[in-house]
Write a protein that holds these residues in place. Sequence first.
Motif, short mmCIF file in Angstrom:
data_model
loop_
_atom_site.label_atom_id
_atom_site.label_comp_id
_atom_site.label_asym_id
_atom_site.label_seq_id
_atom_site.Cartn_x
_atom_site.Cartn_y
_atom_site.Cartn_z
N ALA A 75 0.83 -1.20 0.00
CA ALA A 75 0.00 0.00 0.00
C ALA A 75 0.87 1.26 0.00
O ALA A 75 0.60 2.22 -0.72
CB ALA A 75 -0.92 0.00 1.21
N ALA A 90 2.37 1.78 -3.42
CA ALA A 90 1.37 2.30 -4.36
C ALA A 90 1.15 3.79 -4.12
O ALA A 90 1.08 4.57 -5.06
CB ALA A 90 0.06 1.53 -4.20
N ALA A 115 2.01 6.89 -6.69
CA ALA A 115 0.97 7.82 -7.14
C ALA A 115 1.36 9.26 -6.85
O ALA A 115 1.10 10.16 -7.64
CB ALA A 115 -0.36 7.48 -6.46
N PHE A 119 4.49 10.48 -6.26
CA PHE A 119 5.83 10.91 -6.66
C PHE A 119 5.85 11.97 -7.77
O PHE A 119 6.52 13.00 -7.62
CB PHE A 119 6.68 9.70 -7.07
N PRO A 120 5.14 11.78 -8.88
CA PRO A 120 5.22 12.80 -9.95
C PRO A 120 4.78 14.18 -9.49
O PRO A 120 5.38 15.19 -9.89
CB PRO A 120 4.27 12.25 -11.03
N LEU A 121 3.76 14.23 -8.63
CA LEU A 121 3.30 15.54 -8.15
C LEU A 121 4.31 16.14 -7.19
O LEU A 121 4.56 17.36 -7.19
CB LEU A 121 1.93 15.41 -7.48
N TRP A 162 7.50 15.60 -7.31
CA TRP A 162 8.60 16.03 -8.17
C TRP A 162 8.29 17.38 -8.82
O TRP A 162 9.14 18.26 -8.94
CB TRP A 162 8.89 14.97 -9.24
N MET A 163 7.03 17.52 -9.21
CA MET A 163 6.59 18.77 -9.84
C MET A 163 6.79 19.95 -8.88
O MET A 163 7.40 20.96 -9.24
CB MET A 163 5.11 18.65 -10.23
N TRP A 185 17.29 15.93 -6.10
CA TRP A 185 15.91 15.68 -5.69
C TRP A 185 15.34 16.83 -4.88
O TRP A 185 14.21 17.25 -5.11
CB TRP A 185 15.81 14.36 -4.90
N MET A 237 7.28 23.68 -14.39
CA MET A 237 6.81 23.01 -13.19
C MET A 237 6.03 23.96 -12.28
O MET A 237 5.03 23.57 -11.68
CB MET A 237 7.99 22.41 -12.42
#
Lengths: 298, 291
Positions: B29, B32, B36, B38-40, B42-43, B61, B259
């Motif tokens: 969990a 997952a 979900a 991570f991309p946001l 990173w943005m 990072w 970004m």
Amino acid sequence: MMVAARHGRWTAVLLAPSVGLIGIFVLVPTVLTVWLSFHRWSTQTGFGDAAWIGLGNYQDLFGIGSVGRDFRQAMANTALYAALSIALLLPLSIGFGVLVHQARLRGAGVLRTVLFSTYMVPMIAVALVWSKLYSPSEGPLNQMLGWVGLGPSPFLSSPGTALVSIVFLNVWQQVGYFTVLVVAGLTQIPDPLYDAARIDGARPARLFRSITLPLLRRTLLFSGVIALINAVQVFEPVALITQGGPIGSTNVMTYHIRRVGIERAQGGLGSAMAVALLLALVVAVAAAFALARREPEA
Amino acid sequence: MTMAATLPEAAARPRSRIATGRAALHALALAAGVAAAFPLAWMVLSSLKTPAETMRTPPVWLPAEPTLDAYAAVAGVIDVGRAFLNSLVIAGVTTAGILATSLMAGYVFAKHHFPGRGALFAVMLATMFLPPIVTLIPLYRIVGALQLDASLAGVILPNLANAFGIFLMRQFIAGVPNELIEAARLDGASELRIVFRIVAPAVAPALAALALFAFVYHWNSYLWSLTVLQGDDRQYPIVLSLSRLLSYNRSALNTGLVMAGATLAVLPPLLLFALLQRFFVKTIVSTGLTG
């Protein structure tokens, strides 16, 4: 029953806005698309200037010229994109759905919310962010692949991997939505079914195969159809990041039809492509329904 | 939620294996959730980096000294206030229209009887499954013929009614007791008054969910706005303005800029969702649908 003809006038008044708007802006354009597909017509001119050419546009689509080649490539790309999206979205959403549905899982609600939240993100932002994640040298994805001894992958910049890379960002964005659909399906499976099977000594894998999956069939059919229709609409990542390339490998139908029908103003030809796409969708959805109906015997 | 519905009773297994199973479940969990988010993350992190940091290989990072310079740069390239206002007008007016038209039509399909009702409803419903590209070309021409091209009105008008809203409202209004409606009629209320004063409050949670769906969908919508507004960037909603950031400077230098712009565009729908996600999820669970 309760409301007789005396409300006839109100029925019409209350329906008029929706039926009028959907009629003018959805149904009429649908009919026009079909009608235009039999005409040579520049999108910059009125409908009255359309010149009847019968099946001329369709002959171009299925002929040997570059129009036909580009169209068939866009069709094939879209089919591949949709198939890959569905093939990833359905199993992942079942997995996440079962996970979120576990009573033993603390924070299941939080996970469901986090997964679903990506569905709220505008596709344009998804495309921009992922184009940076995929960046060959400054992106974190190739860095992570490096940690486990893989890559680097060219991702969006190679014809072999570009379409799949867009599938991944699509799956990332939508999987939470389909997970919620699966959870909705799971809550409708009665617990006594599982209890009875357990008493008969069924193991988890068996419960999943014999109860969960069959009773999720309607949910999965619906999910598959929605995933297909969503997949056909992919536009932003292609329009902004790849422009259909490299070498046409991400040229998909929504992008291609808009380019032909709006940007190049070949309205008749673009309409024929739209009709072909619609027919392909109808066939695919009908096939999905037929498959779902047949499976119980298997 | 009741008990673990898809795994066998834990009591049947030895204690150590139960603990291992639970740990594995939570690890899965967590993975997952991280994937979900991570991309946001990173943005947002990238929007706070210096241009030098965004260009480094291997990537950095965490920004060493978080800066809002990129946001200031966005404001220098696009008129953020104007873009937000355009988005707000498009999403707000469209949502108000969808709520009104869906309530009225949903009420008729749920509570009025007239010849051809089933057929008309089926035709409306079918349009829900039509990909927008199928109608884009003639629709573009129709909006042009109405002199609405290159205007927000042209973006808004064709979307003021939709099949999903009608379907959703019909589902929920069907559950409103007929007695309630009959009582209002006996008091002399008109059908219009019944829809907005009696039925609407009775289906308020579904209306809230529909409002959110519609607002987020039309805040995010790209293809139709782009087609109608072609190049007139004073009218651009924020999602279209982002494309200007991308083309502003095609080098890696613009990563922070893009970004920061993406973060701005994402915030309103995500905040709305965070505030009202209970309605969203409940409505999907009860109808199995979204637009």
